[in-house]
Design an enzyme around this catalytic site. Structure first.
Site, PDB file in Angstrom:
ATOM      1  N   HIS A  21      -7.865   9.829   4.179  1.00 48.86           N
ATOM      2  CA  HIS A  21      -7.452   8.702   5.020  1.00 48.86           C
ATOM      3  C   HIS A  21      -7.823   9.006   6.473  1.00 48.86           C
ATOM      4  CE1 HIS A  21      -4.510   7.936   1.610  1.00 48.86           C
ATOM      5  NE2 HIS A  21      -5.164   6.795   1.716  1.00 48.86           N
ATOM      6  N   GLY A  22      -7.939   7.952   7.276  1.00 51.46           N
ATOM      7  CA  GLY A  22      -8.191   8.141   8.702  1.00 51.46           C
ATOM      8  C   GLY A  22      -9.673   8.145   9.037  1.00 51.46           C
TER       9      GLY A  22
ATOM     10  N   SER B  38     -11.708   4.636   2.139  1.00 54.30           N
ATOM     11  CA  SER B  38     -13.112   4.297   1.930  1.00 54.30           C
ATOM     12  C   SER B  38     -13.733   3.496   3.058  1.00 54.30           C
ATOM     13  CB  SER B  38     -13.278   3.575   0.595  1.00 54.30           C
ATOM     14  OG  SER B  38     -13.071   4.511  -0.454  1.00 54.30           O
TER      15      SER B  38
ATOM     16  N   HIS C 193      -9.485   4.851  -2.284  1.00 54.96           N
ATOM     17  CA  HIS C 193      -8.755   4.878  -1.010  1.00 54.96           C
ATOM     18  C   HIS C 193      -9.612   5.603   0.026  1.00 54.96           C
ATOM     19  CE1 HIS C 193      -4.460   3.676  -1.905  1.00 54.96           C
ATOM     20  NE2 HIS C 193      -5.101   3.457  -3.033  1.00 54.96           N
TER      21      HIS C 193
ATOM     22  N   ASP D 212      -9.437   0.340   6.160  1.00 58.59           N
ATOM     23  CA  ASP D 212      -8.558   0.082   7.297  1.00 58.59           C
ATOM     24  C   ASP D 212      -9.156   0.646   8.586  1.00 58.59           C
ATOM     25  OD1 ASP D 212      -6.348  -0.740   8.759  1.00 58.59           O
ATOM     26  OD2 ASP D 212      -5.192   1.049   8.310  1.00 58.59           O
ATOM     27  N   THR D 213      -9.593   1.905   8.514  1.00 60.95           N
ATOM     28  CA  THR D 213     -10.117   2.570   9.711  1.00 60.95           C
ATOM     29  C   THR D 213     -11.233   1.762  10.380  1.00 60.95           C
ATOM     30  OG1 THR D 213      -9.496   4.776   8.946  1.00 60.95           O
ATOM     31  CG2 THR D 213     -11.333   4.647  10.493  1.00 60.95           C
TER      32      THR D 213
ATOM     33  N   ASP E 141       0.855  -1.190   0.000  1.00 60.84           N
ATOM     34  CA  ASP E 141       0.000   0.000   0.000  1.00 60.84           C
ATOM     35  C   ASP E 141       0.898   1.250   0.000  1.00 60.84           C
ATOM     36  OD1 ASP E 141      -2.353   1.459   0.182  1.00 60.84           O
ATOM     37  OD2 ASP E 141      -2.583   1.188   2.347  1.00 60.84           O
TER      38      ASP E 141
ATOM     39  N   GLU F 275      -1.464   6.190  -8.592  1.00 59.19           N
ATOM     40  CA  GLU F 275      -2.423   7.148  -8.025  1.00 59.19           C
ATOM     41  C   GLU F 275      -2.284   8.494  -8.722  1.00 59.19           C
ATOM     42  OE1 GLU F 275      -3.221   7.329  -3.829  1.00 59.19           O
ATOM     43  OE2 GLU F 275      -3.392   9.507  -3.828  1.00 59.19           O
TER      44      GLU F 275
HETATM   45 ZN   LIG Z   1      -4.562   5.082   0.701  1.00 59.53          ZN
END
Ligand SMILES: [Zn+2]
Length: 342
Positions: free
Chosen positions: A192-193, A228, A226, A271-272, A83, A142
């Protein structure tokens, strides 16, 4: 089954109109949660490791976790993805560690912070595509910049600033032609996050129309979303109920991701949500069983909570029930595929 190139999974998803969640792995409980969810739903698997994960767990531990997953689950195709590779060197070191797919994120310079020029992005991405395809390894690029920071990687843009770095569909077409990437991560206003949106996002902050436009121009390029995670309120509530202090925040609604999947999105990075699920489960044990000190007694529930999130995403994105239908290919077989495509 040995680890498979991610391209195999993306192609099957495109042919059958579904999307694949890509989950991040840093430790044993996380890979176990993902694999148990995949077994239960018969899902093909994309696991990914950030640079931060490779540092945290050490490449050797990480590699053997993936090999253990493949050994224990010979019927499930598993792709192992780097990643946000920040440089060709990071991507090449991932390939040496048996990763079957790499992301060259040339939207930022090698420091992982400064938005890069378009020419720089084309240059480093093309280099990685040449080297990776020669080994049958998949490449994600990206274009455009997301908001927020993930594992120290990101320009740290606010949601508002990120709106100025959305992917330009015409440039995306040029980028894919010049680089030959298998998949393209696009910027559509996500971050992100955990803190993505201050209210449930509408089309002016989560610009799904960009995806539709890019998919029209590039029907054969697999698109990647991303940042997401959906940041479900019930997961925030559990954390806060047991002593956490997380503010109000909103993620990307599942129905918007499903809309993306209808328009060429094949990989959805989550991920979050898994972090929230694990944290809530651990907090609950700490708050309700104050004498507990066996790590298995809180890591076990954390693993179970993450597994349930993975099952929900695998089902919602449509990958459930597909593992048994995929004809696996090795990276070696993909070398010829890329040679023929040239
Ligand atoms: Zn990402």
């Amino acid at each position: 089954m040995p680890l498979v190139p991610m391209r195999i999974l993306l192609d099957h998803a495109a042919e059958n109109d579904y999307g694949l969640a890509a989950f991040n792995v840093n430790n044993m409980e996380q890979i176990q949660a993902i694999m148990e969810a995949a077994v239960e739903t018969d899902s093909p698997v994309i696991v990914q490791a950030s640079r931060g994960a490779r540092q945290y767990s050490n490449d050797a531990y990480l590699r053997h976790l993936m090999l253990a997953a493949a050994e224990l689950h010979p019927n499930l195709p598993i792709a192992m993805h780097q990643d946000h590779g920040n440089s060709p060197e990071t991507c090449m070191s991932a390939i040496e560690q048996n990763f079957t797919s790499v992301m060259m994120d040339g939207s930022l310079e090698a420091d992982g912070k400064t938005p890069a020029s378009y020419d720089y992005n084309v240059d480093v991405t093309r280099k990685v595509v040449e080297a990776a395809h020669a080994k049958g390894v998949t490449v994600e690029g990206e274009l455009g910049c997301l908001g927020g920071i993930e594992d120290g990687h990101g320009a740290g843009l606010t949601g508002e600033e990120a709106m100025k770095h959305l992917t330009d569909p015409a440039q995306a077409e040029d980028f894919c032609a010049k680089t030959g990437v298998d998949a393209l991560a696009v910027a559509i206003g996500t971050s992100h996050g955990a803190y993505k949106f201050t209210k449930k996002p509408t089309g002016d902050v989560l610009v799904m129309s960009v995806i539709e436009e890019i998919h029209k121009r590039l029907p054969n390029t697999h698109l990647v979303m991303h940042g997401s995670s959906s940041v479900p309120k019930e997961l925030l509530d559990i954390i806060n109920q047991y002593g956490g202090e997380m503010g109000e925040t909103y993620g990307v609604p599942i129905e918007e991701i499903q809309r993306g999947i209808k328009h060429g999105v094949r990989k959805v990075n989550v991920d979050t949500d898994n972090r929230l699920a694990m944290t809530g489960a651990i907090r609950k044990v700490f708050a309700t069983k104050k004498g507990e000190f066996d790590p298995r007694k809180y890591l076990g529930p954390a693993r179970e909570a993450m597994k349930q999130e993975c099952i929900k995403r695998m089902t919602a994105f449509g990958q459930a029930g597909k593992a048994g239908k995929i004809k696996a290919k090795s990276c070696k077989e993909m070398i010829d595929f890329y040679k023929r495509a040239k």
